[in-house]
Each structure stands twice: as structure tokens, then as C-alpha cells.
Design a protein around this motif. Structure first.
Motif, PDB file in Angstrom:
ATOM      1  N   PRO A  40      11.502 -16.077  21.386  1.00 27.99           N
ATOM      2  CA  PRO A  40       9.937 -17.028  21.614  1.00 27.99           C
ATOM      3  C   PRO A  40       9.448 -17.742  20.740  1.00 27.99           C
ATOM      4  CG  PRO A  40      10.801 -15.310  22.904  1.00 27.99           C
ATOM      5  CD  PRO A  40      11.122 -14.990  22.445  1.00 27.99           C
ATOM      6  N   THR A  41       8.993 -19.256  20.495  1.00 24.75           N
ATOM      7  CA  THR A  41       7.923 -19.247  19.291  1.00 24.75           C
ATOM      8  C   THR A  41       6.547 -19.173  20.268  1.00 24.75           C
ATOM      9  OG1 THR A  41       8.885 -21.112  18.539  1.00 24.75           O
ATOM     10  CG2 THR A  41       9.104 -19.468  17.471  1.00 24.75           C
ATOM     11  N   GLY A  42       5.424 -19.068  19.987  1.00 24.81           N
ATOM     12  CA  GLY A  42       4.633 -19.782  20.439  1.00 24.81           C
ATOM     13  C   GLY A  42       4.041 -18.826  22.140  1.00 24.81           C
ATOM     14  N   ALA A  43       4.669 -17.932  21.934  1.00 24.85           N
ATOM     15  CA  ALA A  43       4.930 -16.555  23.529  1.00 24.85           C
ATOM     16  C   ALA A  43       4.846 -15.377  23.358  1.00 24.85           C
ATOM     17  CB  ALA A  43       5.904 -17.489  24.296  1.00 24.85           C
ATOM     18  N   LEU A  44       4.215 -14.525  23.771  1.00 22.46           N
ATOM     19  CA  LEU A  44       4.886 -13.722  23.307  1.00 22.46           C
ATOM     20  C   LEU A  44       6.019 -12.292  24.075  1.00 22.46           C
ATOM     21  CD1 LEU A  44       1.516 -11.871  24.676  1.00 22.46           C
ATOM     22  CD2 LEU A  44       2.118 -12.315  23.211  1.00 22.46           C
ATOM     23  N   ASN A 100      -6.198 -13.757  15.893  1.00 26.67           N
ATOM     24  CA  ASN A 100      -6.528 -14.450  14.823  1.00 26.67           C
ATOM     25  C   ASN A 100      -5.310 -14.753  13.989  1.00 26.67           C
ATOM     26  OD1 ASN A 100      -9.444 -15.691  14.136  1.00 26.67           O
ATOM     27  ND2 ASN A 100      -9.763 -13.980  15.415  1.00 26.67           N
ATOM     28  N   CYS A 101      -4.286 -13.183  14.275  1.00 20.42           N
ATOM     29  CA  CYS A 101      -2.685 -13.434  12.935  1.00 20.42           C
ATOM     30  C   CYS A 101      -2.590 -14.743  13.929  1.00 20.42           C
ATOM     31  CB  CYS A 101      -2.201 -12.081  13.084  1.00 20.42           C
ATOM     32  SG  CYS A 101      -2.953 -11.224  11.937  1.00 20.42           S
ATOM     33  N   LEU A 102      -2.377 -14.140  15.118  1.00 18.78           N
ATOM     34  CA  LEU A 102      -1.180 -15.560  16.083  1.00 18.78           C
ATOM     35  C   LEU A 102      -1.545 -17.086  16.083  1.00 18.78           C
ATOM     36  CD1 LEU A 102      -0.813 -13.300  19.459  1.00 18.78           C
ATOM     37  CD2 LEU A 102       0.455 -13.602  17.701  1.00 18.78           C
ATOM     38  N   ARG A 103      -3.060 -17.158  15.745  1.00 15.01           N
ATOM     39  CA  ARG A 103      -3.659 -18.404  15.738  1.00 15.01           C
ATOM     40  C   ARG A 103      -3.486 -19.105  14.363  1.00 15.01           C
ATOM     41  NH1 ARG A 103      -6.843 -20.316  19.878  1.00 15.01           N
ATOM     42  NH2 ARG A 103      -6.835 -18.519  21.901  1.00 15.01           N
ATOM     43  N   SER A 104      -3.591 -18.134  13.628  1.00 10.06           N
ATOM     44  CA  SER A 104      -2.854 -19.206  11.983  1.00 10.06           C
ATOM     45  C   SER A 104      -1.744 -19.293  11.784  1.00 10.06           C
ATOM     46  CB  SER A 104      -2.687 -17.338  11.318  1.00 10.06           C
ATOM     47  OG  SER A 104      -2.783 -17.539   9.634  1.00 10.06           O
ATOM     48  N   PRO A 105      -1.824 -20.812  11.092  1.00  9.54           N
ATOM     49  CA  PRO A 105      -0.974 -21.196  10.102  1.00  9.54           C
ATOM     50  C   PRO A 105       0.222 -20.748   9.384  1.00  9.54           C
ATOM     51  CG  PRO A 105      -2.562 -22.331   9.322  1.00  9.54           C
ATOM     52  CD  PRO A 105      -2.880 -20.976  10.344  1.00  9.54           C
ATOM     53  N   VAL A 106      -0.414 -19.622   8.595  1.00 12.53           N
ATOM     54  CA  VAL A 106       0.643 -19.208   7.413  1.00 12.53           C
ATOM     55  C   VAL A 106       1.304 -18.348   8.622  1.00 12.53           C
ATOM     56  CG1 VAL A 106      -1.585 -19.400   5.520  1.00 12.53           C
ATOM     57  CG2 VAL A 106      -1.113 -17.010   6.640  1.00 12.53           C
ATOM     58  N   THR A 107       1.428 -17.827   9.725  1.00 13.45           N
ATOM     59  CA  THR A 107       2.270 -16.978  10.604  1.00 13.45           C
ATOM     60  C   THR A 107       3.364 -17.533  10.934  1.00 13.45           C
ATOM     61  OG1 THR A 107      -0.276 -15.752  11.174  1.00 13.45           O
ATOM     62  CG2 THR A 107       1.833 -14.864  12.055  1.00 13.45           C
ATOM     63  N   GLY A 108       4.496 -16.354  10.846  1.00 18.28           N
ATOM     64  CA  GLY A 108       5.563 -16.261  10.599  1.00 18.28           C
ATOM     65  C   GLY A 108       5.679 -15.631  12.088  1.00 18.28           C
ATOM     66  N   LEU A 109       5.296 -13.912  11.682  1.00 20.56           N
ATOM     67  CA  LEU A 109       5.551 -13.182  13.019  1.00 20.56           C
ATOM     68  C   LEU A 109       4.556 -11.640  13.240  1.00 20.56           C
ATOM     69  CD1 LEU A 109       7.322 -11.360  14.708  1.00 20.56           C
ATOM     70  CD2 LEU A 109       8.571 -10.424  12.138  1.00 20.56           C
ATOM     71  N   VAL A 110       4.491 -11.543  14.020  1.00 16.02           N
ATOM     72  CA  VAL A 110       3.528 -10.181  14.293  1.00 16.02           C
ATOM     73  C   VAL A 110       3.940  -9.702  15.025  1.00 16.02           C
ATOM     74  CG1 VAL A 110       1.328  -9.778  14.903  1.00 16.02           C
ATOM     75  CG2 VAL A 110       1.313 -12.481  14.119  1.00 16.02           C
ATOM     76  N   MET A 111       3.823  -8.444  14.386  1.00 16.25           N
ATOM     77  CA  MET A 111       4.835  -7.152  14.955  1.00 16.25           C
ATOM     78  C   MET A 111       3.228  -6.227  15.360  1.00 16.25           C
ATOM     79  SD  MET A 111       8.245  -6.424  13.327  1.00 16.25           S
ATOM     80  CE  MET A 111       7.180  -6.455  11.601  1.00 16.25           C
ATOM     81  N   ALA A 112       2.781  -5.699  16.662  1.00 18.07           N
ATOM     82  CA  ALA A 112       2.028  -4.925  16.463  1.00 18.07           C
ATOM     83  C   ALA A 112       2.266  -3.728  17.654  1.00 18.07           C
ATOM     84  CB  ALA A 112       0.961  -5.691  17.502  1.00 18.07           C
ATOM     85  N   TRP A 113       1.779  -2.813  17.569  1.00 18.53           N
ATOM     86  CA  TRP A 113       2.030  -1.643  18.541  1.00 18.53           C
ATOM     87  C   TRP A 113       0.363  -1.414  18.942  1.00 18.53           C
ATOM     88  CZ3 TRP A 113       4.265  -3.391  14.008  1.00 18.53           C
ATOM     89  CH2 TRP A 113       5.451  -1.979  13.564  1.00 18.53           C
ATOM     90  N   GLU A 165       0.035 -19.040  22.560  1.00 17.68           N
ATOM     91  CA  GLU A 165       0.146 -20.519  22.927  1.00 17.68           C
ATOM     92  C   GLU A 165      -0.076 -22.280  21.267  1.00 17.68           C
ATOM     93  OE1 GLU A 165      -0.218 -21.243  26.959  1.00 17.68           O
ATOM     94  OE2 GLU A 165       0.900 -19.989  27.371  1.00 17.68           O
ATOM     95  N   ALA A 166      -1.111 -21.037  21.191  1.00 15.55           N
ATOM     96  CA  ALA A 166      -1.969 -22.078  20.627  1.00 15.55           C
ATOM     97  C   ALA A 166      -1.063 -22.327  19.195  1.00 15.55           C
ATOM     98  CB  ALA A 166      -2.978 -21.622  19.886  1.00 15.55           C
ATOM     99  N   GLY A 167      -0.712 -21.227  18.759  1.00 10.14           N
ATOM    100  CA  GLY A 167       0.292 -21.221  17.142  1.00 10.14           C
ATOM    101  C   GLY A 167       1.811 -21.076  17.700  1.00 10.14           C
ATOM    102  N   SER A 168       2.269 -21.243  16.524  1.00  4.66           N
ATOM    103  CA  SER A 168       4.233 -21.620  16.621  1.00  4.66           C
ATOM    104  C   SER A 168       4.507 -20.322  15.965  1.00  4.66           C
ATOM    105  CB  SER A 168       4.498 -22.652  16.137  1.00  4.66           C
ATOM    106  OG  SER A 168       4.054 -23.218  14.562  1.00  4.66           O
ATOM    107  N   ASN A 169       4.393 -19.499  16.102  1.00  2.00           N
ATOM    108  CA  ASN A 169       4.615 -18.052  15.650  1.00  2.00           C
ATOM    109  C   ASN A 169       5.967 -17.326  16.491  1.00  2.00           C
ATOM    110  OD1 ASN A 169       2.032 -16.443  16.235  1.00  2.00           O
ATOM    111  ND2 ASN A 169       0.942 -17.907  15.035  1.00  2.00           N
ATOM    112  N   VAL A 170       5.887 -16.409  16.498  1.00  2.00           N
ATOM    113  CA  VAL A 170       6.849 -14.794  17.257  1.00  2.00           C
ATOM    114  C   VAL A 170       5.907 -13.616  17.007  1.00  2.00           C
ATOM    115  CG1 VAL A 170       8.148 -13.041  17.114  1.00  2.00           C
ATOM    116  CG2 VAL A 170       9.049 -15.865  16.863  1.00  2.00           C
ATOM    117  N   CYS A 171       5.266 -13.635  18.491  1.00  2.00           N
ATOM    118  CA  CYS A 171       4.836 -12.311  18.652  1.00  2.00           C
ATOM    119  C   CYS A 171       5.934 -11.243  19.036  1.00  2.00           C
ATOM    120  CB  CYS A 171       3.459 -12.541  18.856  1.00  2.00           C
ATOM    121  SG  CYS A 171       2.410 -11.078  19.548  1.00  2.00           S
ATOM    122  N   VAL A 172       6.193  -9.540  18.520  1.00  2.00           N
ATOM    123  CA  VAL A 172       6.207  -9.156  19.368  1.00  2.00           C
ATOM    124  C   VAL A 172       5.708  -7.904  19.091  1.00  2.00           C
ATOM    125  CG1 VAL A 172       8.850  -7.097  18.932  1.00  2.00           C
ATOM    126  CG2 VAL A 172       8.458  -9.796  18.234  1.00  2.00           C
TER     127      VAL A 172
END
Length: 234
Positions: A45-49, A120-133, A150-157
Motif C-alpha cells: 500500500p502507498t500512503g500507509a505503513l 521527514n522521509c515519508l513526507r518528502s516528495p522525492v521519496t519512493g520507498l522507505v525501509m526502516a529497522w 498518509e501525507a505522502g504517496s510512497n511506500v514505507c516498510v
């Protein structure tokens, strides 16, 4: 109020236990048709965790994200790695078609910096994917990150320990990952919007990055120590 409730149900944000609800939320294909089928034909899902829950790194979880990294990096979108447990091996990423110019690895010193960076990565318009541990996340932290997603349109895992599967989470997608035979990765869907949990599948990972003869996936751990000279650092 009725119109608002109907909107929530159409978006599958209110789960109806007696039936499956087709979700209209945007998503990115995982690149694995078998898994996409289990996810209602959608994917990440994009725009979601999303959460990947596992006992230890190195079981194939990064190969699960490889097709998405390939696509997004070649669209010119940035792929962020925040506090990965091992230094990514840049040659293996490049061999798998990931554009290294779009890969950024960040290590933070404390929980406050981690949350600030991730948000801030999630909110950035340049972001496509954020992977975090994350080391640990309070429920309020996850809600805060969900709002940022939700404020961005990227994928966060988020890669978290498997025992967190027993806890509630506002994440839209939760996958429990365990190793299978012959470099396979077993996926149990703990939660996804618009449907019930319990779907399972097994994905073959041995064909990726020459893993058939590798004990440790080279994409996860490079031959160097982490430092300012690491090829994948930016």
C-alpha cells in the motif's frame, strides 16, 4: 455522518468481519504474483505503513523488496534505508537492477532522531520507498508515522521483531516472514485492509542475486565494515 461512514467502508478502513471488502487504496505491486494474489491483486500500500515481522535479518526479506526498489529507483524516486542491521552490498544491488544514485542510507544515534528522520522521509516528495529497522516503537509513534505516511504517496516498510505480531498496529499491511526450505520465504498475512488475516504463501528467493550457493545473501552483508567509504552510503 452516513456519507463519511460509506467513504470509510469503500476505502476498507472499517473492517467488516462477515465479508471481504475490495479496497480502492493505491498500491505498488510486490513483483511476486503469488503474493499479489493473496493481497487482493494489489501489493504494497502507498500512503500507509507496512510491517514485515521476522525473528532475525537475512532470511530473504530484502529480496521481497527488490522488485519495488528496481522500479522506483528507475523512476527517479529515492529509496531510503534507515538503520539497516547490515551494510547493503552495493554491487549486488546494482547487479539486480537497482539505480544506486537513488539509494540513501541513514544511521541515527537515538530514537528521537530515528522518528524525525523517518517522518521527514515519508513526507518528502522525492521519496519512493522507505525501509526502516526500529529498535522499538510505542503505539503513539506508529500512529505518528501513519499520519506522515498518509501525507505522502510512497511506500514505507518497517522491519520489526516477530513477537510484535501479537500486538495491535495501525499499519495497513502486516506480513509475518519465516524461512522455508531451499531459500524460500514463507509469508503469513497477519493483517491487510479490507480482508481477513491468515492467507499464506511461499516465495522462492534462491534465483535472486546468485543465492543458490550462498549461505548469507550478499545483498544484506557486504565484505566491508560500515563507514564513510561504504559504496551505498550517501
Amino acid at each position: 455522518m452516513s456519507e463519511l461512514l460509506n467513504t470509510l467502508m469503500r476505502d476498507a478502513r472499517v473492517w467488516q468481519g462477515h465479508r471481504h471488502t475490495a479496497t480502492h487504496q493505491p498500491a505498488e505491486s510486490t513483483g511476486y504474483q503469488r503474493l499479489d494474489n493473496q493481497l487482493g491483486g494489489l501489493g504494497w500500500p502507498t500512503g500507509a505503513l507496512s510491517e514485515c515481522l521476522l525473528d532475525a535479518p537475512g532470511i530473504g526479506e530484502l529480496h521481497l523488496l527488490l522488485p519495488l526498489m528496481q522500479r522506483l529507483s528507475h523512476r527517479g524516486k529515492t529509496v531510503f534505508w534507515i538503520n539497516p542491521p547490515h551494510t547493503p552490498y552495493a554491487p549486488a544491488l546494482a547487479r539486480e537492477g537497482v539505480n544506486l544514485d537513488q539509494v540513501v542510507m541513514v544511521h541515527t544515534d537515538n530514537q528521537g532522531d530515528f522518528l524525525w528522520t523517518l517522518e521527514n522521509c515519508l513526507r518528502s516528495p522525492v521519496t519512493g520507498l522507505v525501509m526502516a529497522w526500529p529498535d522499538k516503537l510505542a503505539a503513539r509513534d506508529i500512529r505518528r508515522l501513519q499520519l506522515a505516511a498518509e501525507a505522502g504517496s510512497n511506500v514505507c516498510v518497517l522491519f520489526r521483531e516477530r513477537h510484535h505480531a501479537e500486538q495491535n498496529s495501525p499499519a495497513a499491511l502486516r506480513l509475518e516472514l519465516t524461512p522455508g526450505d531451499h531459500q524460500a520465504l514463507k509469508v503469513n498475512i497477519v493483517k491487510r485492509r479490507g480482508s481477513w488475516p491468515g492467507q499464506r504463501c511461499s516465495l522462492s528467493m534462491g534465483h535472486r542475486a546468485d543465492l543458490a550457493s550462498q549461505e548469507t545473501p550478499r545483498i544484506i552483508r557486504g565484505p566491508w565494515r560500515q563507514g564513510p567509504g561504504t559504496a551505498a552510503n550517501r
